[in-house]
Design a protein around this motif. Structure first.
Motif, PDB file in Angstrom:
ATOM      1  N   LEU A  17       0.528  23.137   5.128  1.00 17.46           N
ATOM      2  CA  LEU A  17      -0.677  22.895   4.038  1.00 17.46           C
ATOM      3  C   LEU A  17      -1.094  23.795   3.405  1.00 17.46           C
ATOM      4  N   THR A  18      -1.402  23.737   2.296  1.00 16.04           N
ATOM      5  CA  THR A  18      -1.931  24.814   1.402  1.00 16.04           C
ATOM      6  C   THR A  18      -3.569  24.805   1.559  1.00 16.04           C
ATOM      7  N   ALA A  19      -4.176  25.656   0.867  1.00 19.73           N
ATOM      8  CA  ALA A  19      -5.604  25.566   1.101  1.00 19.73           C
ATOM      9  C   ALA A  19      -6.384  24.237   0.479  1.00 19.73           C
ATOM     10  N   ARG A  20      -5.505  23.915  -0.217  1.00 18.26           N
ATOM     11  CA  ARG A  20      -5.886  22.449  -1.002  1.00 18.26           C
ATOM     12  C   ARG A  20      -5.660  21.481  -0.062  1.00 18.26           C
ATOM     13  N   GLY A  21      -4.411  21.511   0.422  1.00 14.28           N
ATOM     14  CA  GLY A  21      -4.103  20.509   1.417  1.00 14.28           C
ATOM     15  C   GLY A  21      -5.054  20.758   2.560  1.00 14.28           C
ATOM     16  N   ARG A  22      -5.488  21.986   3.084  1.00 14.80           N
ATOM     17  CA  ARG A  22      -6.466  21.938   4.254  1.00 14.80           C
ATOM     18  C   ARG A  22      -7.836  21.081   3.921  1.00 14.80           C
ATOM     19  N   ASP A  23      -7.935  21.053   2.601  1.00 17.83           N
ATOM     20  CA  ASP A  23      -9.311  20.410   2.207  1.00 17.83           C
ATOM     21  C   ASP A  23      -9.257  18.920   2.385  1.00 17.83           C
ATOM     22  N   GLY A  24      -7.760  18.701   1.816  1.00 14.67           N
ATOM     23  CA  GLY A  24      -7.667  16.928   1.828  1.00 14.67           C
ATOM     24  C   GLY A  24      -7.575  16.519   3.435  1.00 14.67           C
ATOM     25  N   PHE A  25      -7.046  17.361   4.128  1.00 14.01           N
ATOM     26  CA  PHE A  25      -7.037  17.155   5.661  1.00 14.01           C
ATOM     27  C   PHE A  25      -8.384  16.881   6.398  1.00 14.01           C
ATOM     28  N   LEU A  78      -4.798   6.511  12.361  1.00 16.30           N
ATOM     29  CA  LEU A  78      -3.520   7.027  13.051  1.00 16.30           C
ATOM     30  C   LEU A  78      -2.714   7.389  12.130  1.00 16.30           C
ATOM     31  N   TYR A  79      -2.387   8.851  11.899  1.00 13.01           N
ATOM     32  CA  TYR A  79      -1.555   9.285  10.848  1.00 13.01           C
ATOM     33  C   TYR A  79      -0.350  10.026  11.674  1.00 13.01           C
ATOM     34  N   ARG A  80       0.735  10.091  10.927  1.00  9.95           N
ATOM     35  CA  ARG A  80       2.039  10.733  11.356  1.00  9.95           C
ATOM     36  C   ARG A  80       2.376  11.781  10.152  1.00  9.95           C
ATOM     37  N   SER A  81       2.887  12.728  10.453  1.00 11.89           N
ATOM     38  CA  SER A  81       3.143  14.114   9.477  1.00 11.89           C
ATOM     39  C   SER A  81       4.337  14.834   9.974  1.00 11.89           C
ATOM     40  N   ASP A  82       4.670  15.929   8.850  1.00 10.43           N
ATOM     41  CA  ASP A  82       5.838  16.874   9.211  1.00 10.43           C
ATOM     42  C   ASP A  82       4.600  17.945   9.381  1.00 10.43           C
ATOM     43  N   GLY A  83       5.260  19.098   9.496  1.00  6.51           N
ATOM     44  CA  GLY A  83       4.422  20.297   9.778  1.00  6.51           C
ATOM     45  C   GLY A  83       3.455  20.547   9.221  1.00  6.51           C
ATOM     46  N   LEU A  84       2.080  20.517   9.862  1.00  3.97           N
ATOM     47  CA  LEU A  84       0.953  20.962   9.297  1.00  3.97           C
ATOM     48  C   LEU A  84       0.673  22.331   8.931  1.00  3.97           C
ATOM     49  N   HIS A  85       1.530  23.305   9.263  1.00  3.90           N
ATOM     50  CA  HIS A  85       1.368  24.748   9.044  1.00  3.90           C
ATOM     51  C   HIS A  85       1.618  24.872   7.597  1.00  3.90           C
ATOM     52  N   MET A  99       0.958  -1.123  -0.003  1.00  2.00           N
ATOM     53  CA  MET A  99       0.139  -0.073   0.042  1.00  2.00           C
ATOM     54  C   MET A  99       0.717   1.320   0.140  1.00  2.00           C
ATOM     55  N   THR A 100       0.332   2.239  -0.380  1.00  2.00           N
ATOM     56  CA  THR A 100       1.043   3.680  -0.538  1.00  2.00           C
ATOM     57  C   THR A 100       0.867   4.200   0.731  1.00  2.00           C
ATOM     58  N   ARG A 101       2.080   4.472   1.688  1.00  2.00           N
ATOM     59  CA  ARG A 101       1.643   5.115   2.969  1.00  2.00           C
ATOM     60  C   ARG A 101       1.725   6.649   2.758  1.00  2.00           C
ATOM     61  N   PHE A 102       2.072   7.324   1.779  1.00  2.00           N
ATOM     62  CA  PHE A 102       2.169   8.792   1.635  1.00  2.00           C
ATOM     63  C   PHE A 102       0.725   9.386   1.375  1.00  2.00           C
ATOM     64  N   LEU A 103       0.026  10.250   1.832  1.00  2.00           N
ATOM     65  CA  LEU A 103      -1.246  10.909   1.499  1.00  2.00           C
ATOM     66  C   LEU A 103      -0.777  12.109   0.659  1.00  2.00           C
ATOM     67  N   GLU A 104      -1.246  12.372  -0.497  1.00  2.00           N
ATOM     68  CA  GLU A 104      -0.856  13.642  -1.195  1.00  2.00           C
ATOM     69  C   GLU A 104      -1.907  14.733  -0.654  1.00  2.00           C
ATOM     70  N   LEU A 105      -1.219  15.574   0.487  1.00  2.00           N
ATOM     71  CA  LEU A 105      -1.963  16.694   1.229  1.00  2.00           C
ATOM     72  C   LEU A 105      -0.901  17.850   0.466  1.00  2.00           C
ATOM     73  N   GLU A 106      -1.374  18.718  -0.262  1.00  2.00           N
ATOM     74  CA  GLU A 106      -0.585  19.576  -0.890  1.00  2.00           C
ATOM     75  C   GLU A 106      -0.036  20.676   0.551  1.00  2.00           C
ATOM     76  N   GLY A 107       1.301  20.515   0.280  1.00  2.00           N
ATOM     77  CA  GLY A 107       2.131  21.445   1.149  1.00  2.00           C
ATOM     78  C   GLY A 107       2.958  20.613   2.233  1.00  2.00           C
ATOM     79  N   CYS A 108       2.403  19.398   2.444  1.00  2.00           N
ATOM     80  CA  CYS A 108       3.090  18.221   3.389  1.00  2.00           C
ATOM     81  C   CYS A 108       3.852  17.287   2.619  1.00  2.00           C
ATOM     82  N   PHE A 109       4.965  16.870   3.049  1.00  2.00           N
ATOM     83  CA  PHE A 109       6.155  15.788   2.504  1.00  2.00           C
ATOM     84  C   PHE A 109       5.822  14.490   3.119  1.00  2.00           C
TER      85      PHE A 109
END
Length: 247
Positions: A41-49, A32-39, A1-11
């Motif tokens: 996230l772009t507007a599109r990324g926040r929609d995905g979130f 349960l998710y892990r991430s780099d800084g949520l700050h 499975m692909t572990r990375f979620l494509e939320l624009e702004g986060c890597f």
């Protein structure tokens, strides 16, 4: 499975579900998710979130970091956010160049993080063991070090093997490559200048680093469960976490 979620702004936004446990179960996805800084996230990324239905955000950064680079939640988000600094103060790096390049150097830094962040780690587990707090995400700045410590402890107590935990940690190498590619494409970045002064071992996510860290926890505390109960996390809370996340 692909572990990375494509939320624009986060890597480095990843789902921890899907891993097998020693008892023959599988960690549930989408909880349960892990991430780099949520700050970031772009507007599109926040929609995905927002579409993930996350109820709890645990920010492992220092208070000063959260003020300098604040997170903007999606509009009308009704979740719960807690700032739980694993390193309230920036680390002071002191070692020879040879030591600073050794994966064991990073592992020792992570063990020190369990000391500086002991109270925060206990609070994080208390938050996550409440079923109504899920789905949840925890993050720091890069999603590798502080986030890696908490992810390793969580996966271990859920019954995931050390080898798999180390492999999950090492996925942050891919996240770093994504970040570097973004910079090469001319995109903006908020990494502070201090990033350039990090010891070489802290610039990577080596498989061996995580194995050394987990063995260090066992040597110091007998087990990850022993470490957590020493922080005040109750056995019944860990059982609740397993019931919520293991299928």
């Amino acid at each position: 499975m692909t572990r990375f979620l494509e939320l624009e702004g986060c890597f480095n936004f990843r789902d921890l579900g899907g891993y097998r446990t020693s008892g023959g179960g599988t960690l549930a996805t989408g909880l349960l998710y892990r991430s780099d800084g949520l700050h970031r996230l772009t507007a599109r990324g926040r929609d995905g979130f927002a579409a993930l239905g996350i109820r709890t955000v645990l920010d492992l950064r220092a208070e000063e970091e959260t003020l300098r680079r604040p997170w903007t939640p999606p509009e009308n988000w009704r979740g719960r956010r807690r700032v739980l600094p694993l390193r309230p103060e920036p680390p002071v790096w002191s070692a020879t160049e040879l030591e600073r390049a050794d994966p064991a150097f990073a592992a020792e830094h992570y063990l020190d993080t369990t000391r500086t962040g002991a109270t925060a780690l206990g609070a994080a587990f208390t938050e996550l063991t409440a079923p109504e707090r899920l789905p949840a995400v925890f993050h720091c700045a890069a999603g590798k070090d502080r986030t890696g410590v908490l992810a390793a402890l969580l996966l271990a107590v859920l019954g995931v093997s050390e080898e798999v935990i180390a492999a999950d940690y090492a996925l942050s190498e891919q996240a770093t490559a994504r970040w570097v590619a973004s910079l090469a494409a001319g995109n903006e970045d908020d990494t502070p200048p201090a990033f350039a002064t990090l010891p070489p071992a802290m610039l990577h996510a080596k498989h061996e680093t995580m194995l050394v860290f987990l063995r260090g926890i066992t040597e110091l505390h007998g087990s990850v469960t022993g470490f957590l109960t020493g922080l005040g996390v109750r056995e019944e809370q860990l059982d609740q976490l397993r019931s919520a996340l293991v299928r």
